[in-house]
Scaffold this motif. Structure first.
Motif, PDB file in Angstrom:
ATOM      1  N   SER A 154      10.160  -0.371   8.272  1.00 52.32           N
ATOM      2  CA  SER A 154       9.933  -1.653   7.615  1.00 52.32           C
ATOM      3  C   SER A 154       8.675  -2.298   8.183  1.00 52.32           C
ATOM      4  O   SER A 154       8.626  -2.650   9.360  1.00 52.32           O
ATOM      5  N   LEU A 155       7.641  -2.416   7.309  1.00 52.10           N
ATOM      6  CA  LEU A 155       6.403  -3.091   7.687  1.00 52.10           C
ATOM      7  C   LEU A 155       6.187  -4.308   6.796  1.00 52.10           C
ATOM      8  O   LEU A 155       5.068  -4.723   6.540  1.00 52.10           O
ATOM      9  N   ASN A 156       7.259  -4.900   6.327  1.00 54.84           N
ATOM     10  CA  ASN A 156       7.159  -6.066   5.464  1.00 54.84           C
ATOM     11  C   ASN A 156       6.427  -7.201   6.178  1.00 54.84           C
ATOM     12  O   ASN A 156       6.789  -7.585   7.293  1.00 54.84           O
ATOM     13  N   GLY A 157       5.368  -7.692   5.533  1.00 53.68           N
ATOM     14  CA  GLY A 157       4.610  -8.780   6.119  1.00 53.68           C
ATOM     15  C   GLY A 157       3.714  -8.379   7.267  1.00 53.68           C
ATOM     16  O   GLY A 157       3.110  -9.240   7.913  1.00 53.68           O
ATOM     17  N   ALA A 158       3.601  -7.087   7.540  1.00 49.37           N
ATOM     18  CA  ALA A 158       2.762  -6.633   8.655  1.00 49.37           C
ATOM     19  C   ALA A 158       1.286  -6.808   8.328  1.00 49.37           C
ATOM     20  O   ALA A 158       0.878  -6.808   7.167  1.00 49.37           O
ATOM     21  N   HIS A 159       0.463  -6.968   9.359  1.00 48.56           N
ATOM     22  CA  HIS A 159      -0.992  -7.050   9.220  1.00 48.56           C
ATOM     23  C   HIS A 159      -1.581  -5.726   9.686  1.00 48.56           C
ATOM     24  O   HIS A 159      -1.410  -5.346  10.853  1.00 48.56           O
ATOM     25  N   LEU A 160      -2.278  -5.049   8.772  1.00 46.06           N
ATOM     26  CA  LEU A 160      -2.700  -3.668   9.033  1.00 46.06           C
ATOM     27  C   LEU A 160      -4.197  -3.455   8.826  1.00 46.06           C
ATOM     28  O   LEU A 160      -4.640  -2.329   8.669  1.00 46.06           O
ATOM     29  N   HIS A 161      -4.975  -4.486   8.817  1.00 39.99           N
ATOM     30  CA  HIS A 161      -6.377  -4.398   8.434  1.00 39.99           C
ATOM     31  C   HIS A 161      -7.145  -3.302   9.187  1.00 39.99           C
ATOM     32  O   HIS A 161      -7.047  -3.176  10.413  1.00 39.99           O
ATOM     33  N   TYR A 162      -7.894  -2.509   8.408  1.00 35.32           N
ATOM     34  CA  TYR A 162      -8.804  -1.473   8.911  1.00 35.32           C
ATOM     35  C   TYR A 162      -8.085  -0.356   9.692  1.00 35.32           C
ATOM     36  O   TYR A 162      -8.721   0.386  10.430  1.00 35.32           O
ATOM     37  N   SER A 163      -6.801  -0.244   9.545  1.00 29.92           N
ATOM     38  CA  SER A 163      -6.075   0.810  10.254  1.00 29.92           C
ATOM     39  C   SER A 163      -5.995   2.074   9.412  1.00 29.92           C
ATOM     40  O   SER A 163      -6.327   2.084   8.236  1.00 29.92           O
ATOM     41  N   SER A 164      -5.532   3.158  10.020  1.00 32.80           N
ATOM     42  CA  SER A 164      -5.453   4.438   9.321  1.00 32.80           C
ATOM     43  C   SER A 164      -4.072   5.056   9.454  1.00 32.80           C
ATOM     44  O   SER A 164      -3.542   5.194  10.567  1.00 32.80           O
ATOM     45  N   PHE A 165      -3.492   5.409   8.280  1.00 38.43           N
ATOM     46  CA  PHE A 165      -2.234   6.136   8.220  1.00 38.43           C
ATOM     47  C   PHE A 165      -2.478   7.507   7.585  1.00 38.43           C
ATOM     48  O   PHE A 165      -1.623   8.038   6.892  1.00 38.43           O
ATOM     49  N   ALA A 166      -3.647   8.064   7.812  1.00 35.80           N
ATOM     50  CA  ALA A 166      -4.008   9.339   7.185  1.00 35.80           C
ATOM     51  C   ALA A 166      -2.994  10.420   7.515  1.00 35.80           C
ATOM     52  O   ALA A 166      -2.621  10.627   8.676  1.00 35.80           O
ATOM     53  N   PHE A 167      -2.510  11.086   6.470  1.00 33.70           N
ATOM     54  CA  PHE A 167      -1.568  12.207   6.588  1.00 33.70           C
ATOM     55  C   PHE A 167      -0.262  11.809   7.289  1.00 33.70           C
ATOM     56  O   PHE A 167       0.460  12.663   7.790  1.00 33.70           O
ATOM     57  N   ALA A 168       0.038  10.527   7.306  1.00 31.29           N
ATOM     58  CA  ALA A 168       1.287  10.071   7.920  1.00 31.29           C
ATOM     59  C   ALA A 168       2.467  10.295   6.976  1.00 31.29           C
ATOM     60  O   ALA A 168       2.309  10.404   5.764  1.00 31.29           O
ATOM     61  N   LYS A 169       3.658  10.359   7.554  1.00 31.66           N
ATOM     62  CA  LYS A 169       4.886  10.481   6.773  1.00 31.66           C
ATOM     63  C   LYS A 169       5.441   9.073   6.555  1.00 31.66           C
ATOM     64  O   LYS A 169       5.901   8.429   7.511  1.00 31.66           O
ATOM     65  N   LEU A 170       5.370   8.611   5.300  1.00 28.08           N
ATOM     66  CA  LEU A 170       5.723   7.234   4.988  1.00 28.08           C
ATOM     67  C   LEU A 170       6.714   7.125   3.833  1.00 28.08           C
ATOM     68  O   LEU A 170       6.857   6.064   3.229  1.00 28.08           O
ATOM     69  N   SER A 171       7.400   8.203   3.529  1.00 28.07           N
ATOM     70  CA  SER A 171       8.354   8.177   2.425  1.00 28.07           C
ATOM     71  C   SER A 171       9.420   7.117   2.676  1.00 28.07           C
ATOM     72  O   SER A 171       9.995   7.038   3.763  1.00 28.07           O
ATOM     73  N   GLY A 172       9.634   6.288   1.663  1.00 28.90           N
ATOM     74  CA  GLY A 172      10.663   5.268   1.770  1.00 28.90           C
ATOM     75  C   GLY A 172      10.309   4.097   2.656  1.00 28.90           C
ATOM     76  O   GLY A 172      11.134   3.200   2.867  1.00 28.90           O
ATOM     77  N   ALA A 173       9.090   4.058   3.190  1.00 26.03           N
ATOM     78  CA  ALA A 173       8.676   2.930   4.029  1.00 26.03           C
ATOM     79  C   ALA A 173       8.454   1.697   3.163  1.00 26.03           C
ATOM     80  O   ALA A 173       8.142   1.787   1.980  1.00 26.03           O
TER      81      ALA A 173
END
Length: 342
Positions: free
Chosen positions: A189-208
């Motif tokens: 759960s990243l609801n309301g998270a601040h993620l500016h300029y970050s990288s989730f390249a090739f990450a596993k995010l199913s259902g996130a």
């Protein structure tokens, strides 16, 4: 030194240039002490109190650090190597240029600590409280952060490649210019998270879940985002190139200037989304829902869109190759004319 100092009070003392080998320091008091160039090897430091102490180049090696207290302390250039250190209290501590290597820190308290230019290498942190912690230029490759409280934590210019965060509660967490490439955040759960300029390249995010997240220029290239929830998220200039967004919920997002090239979008919903100047070139749209989606200046080069639901392109959209592919569907001669040379 090789003797027992169990329960000894060394509060406020200044210690420098010593090595403690196989010493019993249970419940020893170092509160407010100044320690420099100190090494503890194979020591029993259970319950030792370093509250408000200043530690420089202090190393704990293969020692029992269970229930130690470092609250309010300032450590610089310190390390814990192969230590047993569950339930350690680092609340409000400052850790600079420090490292935790192959140490068990489960159920420790890092609440409101400030950690910079440090590394957690194969450290166990399950069940720890890192709420409100500031991580600046911190490396945590492959760390298992499941069941770690990171609410309101702030990561800046840090690296968490291949970290385990699946199912983690990261609401209101800040990841600024932080790399989480190949990390596992399935169901997080990243609801309301601040993620500016970050990288989730090739990450596993199913259902996130990224509902209402602030994610300017975040990179999700090649990530597995099947069934992810981005409702209401700010994703301007985000990169979803070659990502798997099948059945994802992208309703009401702001993805202006975003890149969806070569992404899989079959079954996704972009209803009410703002995708002005976004690129969907070569994307596999399938039955994605575009009802009420803003697409001013959007690009759909080499993108089949005839199965998309509610897709209405404004005159400013770029879709020349799409129109050609649709004409080929009904005109075999046109298809032969544009067939590439072998």
């Amino acid at each position: 030194m090789d003797w027992s100092l169990a329960g000894r009070c060394l509060d406020g003392q200044s210690l420098r240039g010593s090595t403690f080998l196989r010493c019993n320091l249970q419940q020893a008091g170092f509160s407010g002490a100044a320690l420099e160039d100190i090494t503890f090897i194979d020591c029993n430091l259970t319950g030792a109190n370093f509250e408000n102490a200043r530690l420089k180049s202090v190393n704990f090696v293969q020692s029992d650090c269970t229930d130690m207290v470092f609250s309010g302390s300032h450590s610089e250039g310190c390390s814990m190597v192969k230590c047993t250190a569950p339930r350690v209290n680092f609340a409000n501590a400052r850790l600079d240029k420090s490292s935790f290597v192959e140490s068990n820190l489960e159920n420790s308290n890092f609440d409101q600590a400030v950690i910079s230019m440090s590394a957690f290498l194969s450290a166990k942190l399950q069940g720890s409280d890192a709420g409100g912690v500031t991580f600046t230029r911190v490396a945590m490759p492959g760390c298992d952060l499941r069941n770690v409280n990171l609410m309101h934590a702030h990561f800046e210019c840090s690296a968490l490649p291949e970290a385990r965060l699946d199912g983690a509660d990261l609401r209101a967490t800040r990841f600024l210019k932080t790399a989480l490439s190949k990390a596992n955040l399935e169901g997080a759960s990243l609801n309301g998270a601040h993620l500016h300029y970050s990288s989730f390249a090739f990450a596993k995010l199913s259902g996130a879940s990224f509902s209402n997240a602030e994610a300017f220029a975040v990179q999700f290239g090649g990530a597995g985002l099947r069934g992810a929830d981005f409702r209401g998220a700010f994703l301007k200039r985000a990169g979803f190139g070659a990502s798997d967004l099948r059945n994802a919920n992208l309703q009401d997002i702001d993805a202006s200037d975003a890149n969806f090239e070569c992404a899989q979008l079959d079954g996704a919903t972009l209803a009410g989304a703002r995708c002005d100047n976004a690129s969907f070139s070569h994307a596999l749209i399938g039955t994605a829902v575009f009802s009420g989606t803003r697409l001013e200046g959007a690009g759909f080069h080499e993108t089949r869109r005839d199965d998309a639901i509610g897709l209405r392109l404004p005159p400013s959209a770029h879709c020349d190759d799409v129109e050609r592919s649709i004409s080929e569907k009904f005109d075999p001669a046109a298809k032969v004319q544009h067939a590439p040379a072998i």
